[in-house]
Design a protein around this motif. Structure first.
Motif, PDB file in Angstrom:
ATOM      1  N   PRO A 110       0.806  -1.234   0.000  1.00  0.00           N
ATOM      2  CA  PRO A 110       0.000   0.000   0.000  1.00  0.00           C
ATOM      3  C   PRO A 110       0.834   1.278   0.000  1.00  0.00           C
ATOM      4  N   GLU A 111       1.944   1.304   0.743  1.00  0.00           N
ATOM      5  CA  GLU A 111       2.804   2.480   0.793  1.00  0.00           C
ATOM      6  C   GLU A 111       4.238   2.147   0.414  1.00  0.00           C
ATOM      7  N   MET A 112       4.449   0.976  -0.156  1.00  0.00           N
ATOM      8  CA  MET A 112       5.812   0.506  -0.451  1.00  0.00           C
ATOM      9  C   MET A 112       6.141   0.710  -1.921  1.00  0.00           C
ATOM     10  N   VAL A 113       6.496   1.929  -2.276  1.00  0.00           N
ATOM     11  CA  VAL A 113       6.893   2.250  -3.647  1.00  0.00           C
ATOM     12  C   VAL A 113       7.891   3.390  -3.588  1.00  0.00           C
ATOM     13  N   LEU A 114       8.937   3.301  -4.390  1.00  0.00           N
ATOM     14  CA  LEU A 114       9.982   4.323  -4.363  1.00  0.00           C
ATOM     15  C   LEU A 114       9.489   5.639  -4.938  1.00  0.00           C
ATOM     16  N   ALA A 115       8.818   5.590  -6.095  1.00  0.00           N
ATOM     17  CA  ALA A 115       8.321   6.804  -6.748  1.00  0.00           C
ATOM     18  C   ALA A 115       6.877   6.562  -7.174  1.00  0.00           C
ATOM     19  N   ASN A 116       5.937   7.065  -6.395  1.00  0.00           N
ATOM     20  CA  ASN A 116       4.515   6.864  -6.684  1.00  0.00           C
ATOM     21  C   ASN A 116       4.018   7.984  -7.602  1.00  0.00           C
ATOM     22  N   ILE A 117       4.477   7.964  -8.855  1.00  0.00           N
ATOM     23  CA  ILE A 117       4.152   9.041  -9.787  1.00  0.00           C
ATOM     24  C   ILE A 117       2.853   8.735 -10.514  1.00  0.00           C
ATOM     25  N   ASN A 118       2.206   9.788 -11.002  1.00  0.00           N
ATOM     26  CA  ASN A 118       0.907   9.631 -11.652  1.00  0.00           C
ATOM     27  C   ASN A 118       0.990   8.937 -13.000  1.00  0.00           C
ATOM     28  N   VAL A 119       2.153   8.993 -13.627  1.00  0.00           N
ATOM     29  CA  VAL A 119       2.321   8.389 -14.957  1.00  0.00           C
ATOM     30  C   VAL A 119       3.262   7.188 -14.869  1.00  0.00           C
ATOM     31  N   GLY A 120       3.110   6.392 -13.815  1.00  0.00           N
ATOM     32  CA  GLY A 120       4.002   5.259 -13.614  1.00  0.00           C
ATOM     33  C   GLY A 120       3.994   4.275 -14.757  1.00  0.00           C
ATOM     34  N   LEU A 121       2.819   4.033 -15.343  1.00  0.00           N
ATOM     35  CA  LEU A 121       2.732   3.083 -16.448  1.00  0.00           C
ATOM     36  C   LEU A 121       3.452   3.612 -17.692  1.00  0.00           C
ATOM     37  N   LEU A 122       3.324   4.905 -17.952  1.00  0.00           N
ATOM     38  CA  LEU A 122       4.058   5.498 -19.078  1.00  0.00           C
ATOM     39  C   LEU A 122       5.563   5.452 -18.837  1.00  0.00           C
ATOM     40  N   TYR A 123       5.965   5.638 -17.586  1.00  0.00           N
ATOM     41  CA  TYR A 123       7.387   5.563 -17.233  1.00  0.00           C
ATOM     42  C   TYR A 123       7.943   4.177 -17.550  1.00  0.00           C
ATOM     43  N   ILE A 124       7.212   3.134 -17.166  1.00  0.00           N
ATOM     44  CA  ILE A 124       7.673   1.768 -17.435  1.00  0.00           C
ATOM     45  C   ILE A 124       7.740   1.511 -18.933  1.00  0.00           C
ATOM     46  N   LEU A 125       6.740   1.992 -19.678  1.00  0.00           N
ATOM     47  CA  LEU A 125       6.737   1.791 -21.128  1.00  0.00           C
ATOM     48  C   LEU A 125       7.938   2.494 -21.767  1.00  0.00           C
ATOM     49  N   ALA A 126       8.262   3.701 -21.281  1.00  0.00           N
ATOM     50  CA  ALA A 126       9.404   4.446 -21.824  1.00  0.00           C
ATOM     51  C   ALA A 126      10.722   3.771 -21.473  1.00  0.00           C
ATOM     52  N   ILE A 127      10.861   3.339 -20.209  1.00  0.00           N
ATOM     53  CA  ILE A 127      12.109   2.719 -19.778  1.00  0.00           C
ATOM     54  C   ILE A 127      12.336   1.390 -20.484  1.00  0.00           C
ATOM     55  N   SER A 128      11.277   0.589 -20.612  1.00  0.00           N
ATOM     56  CA  SER A 128      11.439  -0.706 -21.275  1.00  0.00           C
ATOM     57  C   SER A 128      11.821  -0.536 -22.746  1.00  0.00           C
ATOM     58  N   SER A 129      11.401   0.576 -23.345  1.00  0.00           N
ATOM     59  CA  SER A 129      11.762   0.827 -24.742  1.00  0.00           C
ATOM     60  C   SER A 129      13.240   1.126 -24.897  1.00  0.00           C
ATOM     61  N   LEU A 130      13.880   1.629 -23.830  1.00  0.00           N
ATOM     62  CA  LEU A 130      15.299   1.953 -23.909  1.00  0.00           C
ATOM     63  C   LEU A 130      16.172   0.706 -23.917  1.00  0.00           C
ATOM     64  N   TRP A 273      -0.536  -6.393  -5.162  1.00  0.00           N
ATOM     65  CA  TRP A 273      -0.312  -6.843  -3.784  1.00  0.00           C
ATOM     66  C   TRP A 273      -1.614  -7.177  -3.052  1.00  0.00           C
ATOM     67  N   LEU A 274      -2.746  -7.086  -3.729  1.00  0.00           N
ATOM     68  CA  LEU A 274      -4.013  -7.464  -3.097  1.00  0.00           C
ATOM     69  C   LEU A 274      -4.148  -8.990  -3.030  1.00  0.00           C
ATOM     70  N   PRO A 275      -4.839  -9.510  -2.026  1.00  0.00           N
ATOM     71  CA  PRO A 275      -5.121 -10.956  -2.003  1.00  0.00           C
ATOM     72  C   PRO A 275      -6.117 -11.312  -3.101  1.00  0.00           C
ATOM     73  N   PRO A 276      -6.235 -12.574  -3.464  1.00  0.00           N
ATOM     74  CA  PRO A 276      -7.137 -12.947  -4.570  1.00  0.00           C
ATOM     75  C   PRO A 276      -8.599 -12.625  -4.294  1.00  0.00           C
ATOM     76  N   LEU A 277      -9.042 -12.775  -3.038  1.00  0.00           N
ATOM     77  CA  LEU A 277     -10.448 -12.578  -2.704  1.00  0.00           C
ATOM     78  C   LEU A 277     -10.614 -11.395  -1.766  1.00  0.00           C
ATOM     79  N   ASN A 278     -11.678 -10.638  -1.994  1.00  0.00           N
ATOM     80  CA  ASN A 278     -11.959  -9.448  -1.193  1.00  0.00           C
ATOM     81  C   ASN A 278     -13.016  -9.761  -0.133  1.00  0.00           C
ATOM     82  N   ILE A 279     -12.752 -10.781   0.674  1.00  0.00           N
ATOM     83  CA  ILE A 279     -13.695 -11.178   1.717  1.00  0.00           C
ATOM     84  C   ILE A 279     -12.943 -11.296   3.037  1.00  0.00           C
TER      85      ILE A 279
END
Length: 351
Positions: A110-130, A273-279
């Protein structure tokens, strides 16, 4: 953590120290995980072929990867006479560094991330392209035809499947309404009937997960898409002229990218990081989120190893046809399908 160090070093110094510690807390365990996941990979292959695999160095062979690392560390780094020395040594560094950079935005809890940026998915797409630059530079700087052919293959293959991956990510972003990886995970909480955490059981997103899983194998050049290292045609691909730690950096970067793709499969479609079931009937939420994420990553890595041990290698023309003639039209069509469904259901009353 930043506030704690800021009380002693000021805000700038506290932020620097806290960020440095965060980087080390990700990079060092990741290197250990890469070493152990290579061992797991070899054990799965051995089990599939009814062999024992590594079982001599250390208990159950657990130290085999470290023995291999020591071996390549003690070897001499050989640079071909006609190679471009600077670029030849730079290529594995680029591959290894880029593979680590993408983990900066991966949420482990829930709070375990180095850089919780709003465009995290775009960041990964850009980095993987490099990552393709390390492969291209290594193939060209070796001044050998086999690595050069392999680099051209790798560049075309990575670009081909990154296109379909991009459209798959658009479908996920449309449904989640955010590029933030934590936001995407939160959007999967109780997604199906308020019980299941994950997009994978959504009939509109399940086909996109299948496309993403196969494309992630192609993106990381895993079997059956490993034509960039096809021994029968290219000796060892773009790594042919490399030895010692330069070769090891390619190896580590490749497995770090495989673990990254396994993590993205878990985060984008299986609830992260969520469990499979929300119960609350079962104490799912008492287990730390990082344990769930690691379990899902391990599950997907097992699938990667399973495929590598059982599926024969495709021809290069088959790989290109799958990427451009099947996955690309399918992913584009699914973007229209998902966006149309959301317009009719979620946004029909919004002006």
């Amino acid at each position: 953590m930043t506030d704690f160090f800021a009380s002693y070093l000021g805000y700038e110094g506290g932020w620097f120290v806290a960020t440095l510690i965060g980087i080390l807390l990700i990079a060092l365990p990741l290197m250990l995980a890469v070493a152990m996941i290579i061992y797991v990979d070899r054990k799965v292959w051995a089990a599939m072929a009814l062999r024992r695999g590594p079982n001599v160095v250390g208990p159950f062979g657990l130290l085999q990867s470290f023995a291999d690392g020591l071996k390549v560390f003690l070897q001499e780094t050989i640079i071909p006479t006609a190679a471009n020395k600077g670029l030849f040594l730079l290529a594995p560094i680029i591959t290894f560094t880029v593979a680590l950079m993408a983990w900066a935005v991966i949420p482990f809890g829930p709070e375990m991330v180095l850089a919780n940026i709003n465009v995290g998915l775009l960041y990964i797409l850009a980095i993987s392209s490099l990552g393709v630059y390390g492969v291209i530079i290594s193939g060209w700087s070796s001044n050998s035809k086999y690595p050069f052919y392999s680099a051209l293959r790798a560049a075309a293959q990575m670009v081909s499947y990154e296109v379909s991956i991009g459209f798959v990510l658009i479908s996920v972003v449309l449904w989640a309404g955010t590029f933030n990886l934590q936001g995407i995970i939160d959007a999967q909480r109780g997604h199906i009937f308020g019980i299941f955490n994950g997009f994978v059981l959504n009939p509109l997103l399940f086909p996109m997960w299948v496309v993403f899983l196969i494309s992630s194998m192609a993106e990381t050049a895993r079997t059956p898409f490993d034509v960039t290292e096809a021994e029968s045609e290219l000796v060892a691909g773009y790594q042919t002229e490399y030895s010692s730690m330069a070769f090891a950096l390619f190896w580590l970067g490749e497995y770090a990218n495989v673990l990254l793709m396994c993590a993205l499969n878990a985060i984008l479609f299986w609830g992260g990081w969520l469990p499979p079931l929300n119960i609350d009937l079962i104490p799912w939420f008492d287990i730390p989120g990082i344990i769930w994420l690691f379990a899902k990553i391990f599950f997907f890595f097992f699938i990667f190893s399973w495929v590598r041990a059982t599926v024969p290698r495709y021809r290069y023309d088959q790989i290109m046809r799958l990427g451009w003639k099947i996955f690309l039209p399918l992913s584009i069509m699914w973007v229209f399908l998902v966006s149309g469904f959301l317009m009719l259901t979620r946004y029909q009353g919004v002006s």
